[in-house]
Design an enzyme around this catalytic site. Structure first.
Site, mmCIF file in Angstrom:
data_model
loop_
_atom_site.group_PDB
_atom_site.id
_atom_site.type_symbol
_atom_site.label_atom_id
_atom_site.label_comp_id
_atom_site.label_asym_id
_atom_site.label_seq_id
_atom_site.Cartn_x
_atom_site.Cartn_y
_atom_site.Cartn_z
ATOM 1 N N GLU A 1 0.488 -1.151 -0.055
ATOM 2 C CA GLU A 1 -0.002 0.236 -0.174
ATOM 3 C C GLU A 1 1.107 1.112 -0.362
ATOM 4 O OE1 GLU A 1 -3.437 -0.023 -1.060
ATOM 5 O OE2 GLU A 1 -2.613 -2.039 -0.895
ATOM 6 N N CYS B 1 -2.035 9.086 3.605
ATOM 7 C CA CYS B 1 -1.802 8.995 1.945
ATOM 8 C C CYS B 1 -3.245 9.767 1.895
ATOM 9 C CB CYS B 1 -1.972 7.165 2.118
ATOM 10 S SG CYS B 1 -2.876 6.525 2.820
HETATM 11 P P1 NAD Z 1 8.814 4.908 3.695
HETATM 12 O O1 NAD Z 1 8.475 3.886 2.530
HETATM 13 O O2 NAD Z 1 9.660 5.584 3.399
HETATM 14 O O3 NAD Z 1 8.639 4.164 4.731
HETATM 15 C C1 NAD Z 1 7.901 3.132 4.779
HETATM 16 C C2 NAD Z 1 8.737 1.985 5.880
HETATM 17 O O4 NAD Z 1 9.825 1.125 4.882
HETATM 18 C C3 NAD Z 1 9.099 1.790 6.787
HETATM 19 O O5 NAD Z 1 9.441 1.443 8.045
HETATM 20 C C4 NAD Z 1 10.505 2.336 6.664
HETATM 21 O O6 NAD Z 1 12.140 1.952 7.382
HETATM 22 C C5 NAD Z 1 10.650 0.435 5.490
HETATM 23 N N1 NAD Z 1 11.632 0.686 4.554
HETATM 24 C C6 NAD Z 1 12.263 2.125 3.994
HETATM 25 N N2 NAD Z 1 13.239 1.190 2.770
HETATM 26 C C7 NAD Z 1 13.073 0.159 3.003
HETATM 27 C C8 NAD Z 1 13.539 -0.672 2.038
HETATM 28 N N3 NAD Z 1 15.019 -0.668 0.825
HETATM 29 N N4 NAD Z 1 13.434 -1.908 2.195
HETATM 30 C C9 NAD Z 1 12.080 -2.683 2.970
HETATM 31 N N5 NAD Z 1 12.127 -1.521 3.952
HETATM 32 C C10 NAD Z 1 12.202 -0.380 4.012
HETATM 33 O O7 NAD Z 1 7.591 5.480 4.225
HETATM 34 P P2 NAD Z 1 7.191 6.415 5.603
HETATM 35 O O8 NAD Z 1 7.624 8.128 4.939
HETATM 36 O O9 NAD Z 1 7.596 5.945 7.053
HETATM 37 O O10 NAD Z 1 6.157 6.795 5.337
HETATM 38 C C11 NAD Z 1 4.730 7.763 4.315
HETATM 39 C C12 NAD Z 1 4.707 7.163 3.050
HETATM 40 O O11 NAD Z 1 3.532 5.714 3.062
HETATM 41 C C13 NAD Z 1 3.915 8.284 2.058
HETATM 42 O O12 NAD Z 1 4.308 8.064 0.211
HETATM 43 C C14 NAD Z 1 2.229 7.480 1.866
HETATM 44 O O13 NAD Z 1 1.290 8.078 1.036
HETATM 45 C C15 NAD Z 1 2.595 5.952 2.168
HETATM 46 N N6 NAD Z 1 1.324 5.471 3.537
HETATM 47 C C16 NAD Z 1 0.169 4.958 3.019
HETATM 48 C C17 NAD Z 1 -0.920 4.390 3.514
HETATM 49 C C18 NAD Z 1 -1.514 3.391 1.867
HETATM 50 O O14 NAD Z 1 -2.495 2.890 2.945
HETATM 51 N N7 NAD Z 1 -1.882 3.408 0.695
HETATM 52 C C19 NAD Z 1 -0.893 4.506 4.356
HETATM 53 C C20 NAD Z 1 -0.028 5.273 5.219
HETATM 54 C C21 NAD Z 1 0.854 5.772 4.013
#
Ligand code: NAD
Length: 565
Positions: free
Chosen positions: A319, A353
């Site tokens: 997501e 999001c």
């Molecule tokens: P992010 O993608 O930076 O991080 C999300 C998670 O992924 C964190 O736990 C992070 O440590 C991990 N991560 C980072 N790099 C990684 C890698 N290379 N391999 C595996 N894991 C890794 O996102 P964020 O800043 O935590 O959250 C904001 C984003 O999330 C926004 O883009 C928002 O739109 C999205 N979001 C989407 C939904 C949805 O339901 N579609 C809901 C909430 C947030």
């Protein structure tokens, strides 16, 4: 703990008479308690003085618990590492909320082995026990609701209502998935083939990596984790570095209600260092991820690569981000539209999001809309979420830089109506003034790229057709809304507005579990529909079993009839 929510709790499942349900799993017939139908958790009314006092008491109590150190927990074993993750308060970055261990590559295999070992037993644990675990956790979270709200306020800067919405959604996920797991257990084949006894059982997948974002650090983190474990999987939970404390407290609560060792392995870590390792591990069976498009696509690519020793195709539930629009039609309730756009764009500082980052406004009402929204947004009060200001800080320094960079780009791509500045405070909180740009072209960068902050772009549309075309012109497809008094236009939006979550005459944020199953199209993700009737299927695989009717199966029928199943 003594700081409890004041509204009526759900009726406890434990006071209800037990009911036998016919399981389709011949070998593991389970007896589960009857549950009241799912109902949405009520939001706390903070204007009631008793609730206000309870929240203030919870904030005061949590203030005394800030700065503690939490363990990495693998297979029930508590581990300290040399590297640490420090989680701080975005409204006051010198205040440490929690210190966490930093899982590194070498912990990935240890956690995997612990989760695999636990899977052997947990996958065969009666469903009733797994369901009970979720219900007991939900009951305890409800009891400690204000404390969880307070942790969210300190760790990610949510105001009281936003924190409450996160906690309520978490409770809803647990209550809903508990019931959904029971429903899934009663699934049958569409027909019984003559001369056979046909069964369909939804069995767990194996060990999963659960990787949540920081912005709904309680609901999404707990929702993905519990969907996985209620269906019999075991997981490695890697919370966001910006929100590891709330996850640690949730993990401790799961242990308190009886989580067996190794079912959830709590591993705070950096994404590129540890998250990528658990995604790549050949023994990982599935990845439940919520976060940005960039990281989601990296995970998608890494998970698709078959590594030595891997005997399955990894399943990914991804997501991702959004660039969500609200269409404001020429005939609409303008007051409602102004309120809806404002709260969708600036609730939790645009860090959802589902946040509205584009208002697509009909030319006929464009000028009045711009005047009214400027006045409305300029009146937003900003300050420390502990004191319950509407607008608070953004999460970290990377976010500050990203958002200010987009604001600079916006100055050359639109007309700044309000905001556009960093707001300095004595505590050095990370505040950015709610910002609105008008006259933005539909393909401008600030109209296309996810900013994930308090920045709204207003785009003029020449007709309803034009508005729909603009709404559908990004690579995303998460949420969208339309304000209109035209039945024809609302109906047309139903058909043509291509988003996973569409709202008519209401804001585009605030999805409710079970009422608005949540997930996006296109680059917004795999459309998993969290909180919906299909979600748990993503954590299972279906086994079809056909037994020819013989004297052996007849004996089983007789036995079940005697038991009244
Ligand atoms: P992010 O993608 O930076 O991080 C999300 C998670 O992924 C964190 O736990 C992070 O440590 C991990 N991560 C980072 N790099 C990684 C890698 N290379 N391999 C595996 N894991 C890794 O996102 P964020 O800043 O935590 O959250 C904001 C984003 O999330 C926004 O883009 C928002 O739109 C999205 N979001 C989407 C939904 C949805 O339901 N579609 C809901 C909430 C947030």
């Amino acid at each position: 703990m003594g700081i409890c929510a004041k509204h009526e709790p759900h009726s406890s499942p434990y006071t209800l008479p037990p009911k036998r349900v016919k399981s389709n799993a011949m070998a593991t017939l389970t007896i589960t308690p009857a549950l009241a139908p799912f109902t949405t958790e009520l939001f706390v009314d903070f204007t009631a003085s008793a609730n206000k006092r309870a929240m203030e008491a919870a904030l005061a109590q949590v203030a005394t618990e800030l700065g503690r150190e939490y363990d990495l927990v693998i297979g029930g074993k508590r581990i300290r590492t040399e590297g640490k993750i420090i989680s701080t308060n975005p409204a006051n970055p010198s205040q440490i909320v929690g210190t966490h261990q930093r899982a590194a590559a070498e912990h990935a295999e240890t956690a995997m082995l612990a989760a695999q070992q636990a899977f052997a037993k947990w996958s065969r644990t009666p469903l009733a026990d797994r369901v009970d675990l979720l219900l007991r956790a939900a009951a305890l979270i409800r009891e400690r609701k204000f404390l969880f709200c307070a942790w969210l306020t300190y760790e990610v800067g949510k105001n009281w209502a936003e924190a409450d919405a996160d906690v309520a959604e978490c409770i809803d996920f647990l209550e809903f998935y508990a019931r959904e797991a029971l429903r899934l257990d009663t699934a049958t084949t569409p027909i019984q083939y003559p001369g056979e006894r046909n069964l369909l059982r939804y069995i767990p997948l194996g060990v999963g990596a659960v990787i949540p974002p920081w912005n709904f650090p309680f609901a999404i983190m707990a929702g993905m984790t519990t969907a996985a474990i209620v269906t019999g999987n075991t997981v490695i939970l890697k919370p966001s570095v910006d929100a590891s404390t709330i996850a640690a407290i949730f993990f401790n609560l799961l242990e308190e209600v009886g989580l067996p060792d190794g079912v959830v392995n709590f591993c705070p870590g950096e994404g590129p260092e540890f998250g990528s390792e658990i995604v790549a591990n050949p023994k990982t069976r599935f990845i439940a991820f919520t976060g940005s498009k960039k990281v989601g696509l990296e995970i998608h690519e890494s998970a698709a690569k078959t590594r030595p020793g891997q005997i399955w195709i990894k399943r990914t539930v991804l997501e991702m981000g959004g660039k969500d629009s609200i269409i404001v039609d020429r005939d609409c309730d303008l007051d409602a539209a102004i309120e809806g756009v404002t709260s969708s764009a600036f609730g939790f500082n645009g860090q959802k999001c589902s946040a509205c980052s584009r208002a697509i406004v009909d030319a006929e009402i464009y000028d009045i809309f711009c005047d009214r929204i400027t006045e409305r947004v300029a009146a937003i009060r900003q300050g420390d979420p502990v004191k319950n200001f509407y607008a608070g800080p953004v999460i970290n320094d990377i976010a500050v830089k990203r958002i200010l960079d987009y604001i600079e780009i916006g100055k050359s791509q639109g007309r700044l109506l309000t905001g556009g500045t960093f707001v300095d405070t004595p505590e050095k909180g990370r505040y950015i003034a709610p910002t609105v740009f008008a006259d933005v072209a539909p393909m401008a960068r600030i109209a296309q790229e996810e900013i994930f902050g308090p920045v709204l772009a207003i785009i003029k549309s020449s007709s309803f057709e034009d508005a729909l075309a603009i709404a559908n012109n990004t690579e995303y497809g998460l949420t969208g809304a339309i304000y209109s008094d035209s039945r024809d236009n609302l109906d047309r939006a139903r058909e043509e507005f291509h988003v996973g979550n569409l709202y008519l005459n209401r804001k585009c944020t605030g999805a409710m579990v079970a009422a608005h199953p949540f997930g996006g199209f296109n680059m917004s993700g795999t459309d998993s529909k969290a909180g919906g009737p299909d979600y748990l299927l993503l954590f299972t695989q279906a086994k079809s079993i056909a037994e020819k009717v013989t004297h052996v199966s007849a004996l089983l029928d007789e036995q079940e009839d005697r038991m009244g199943i």
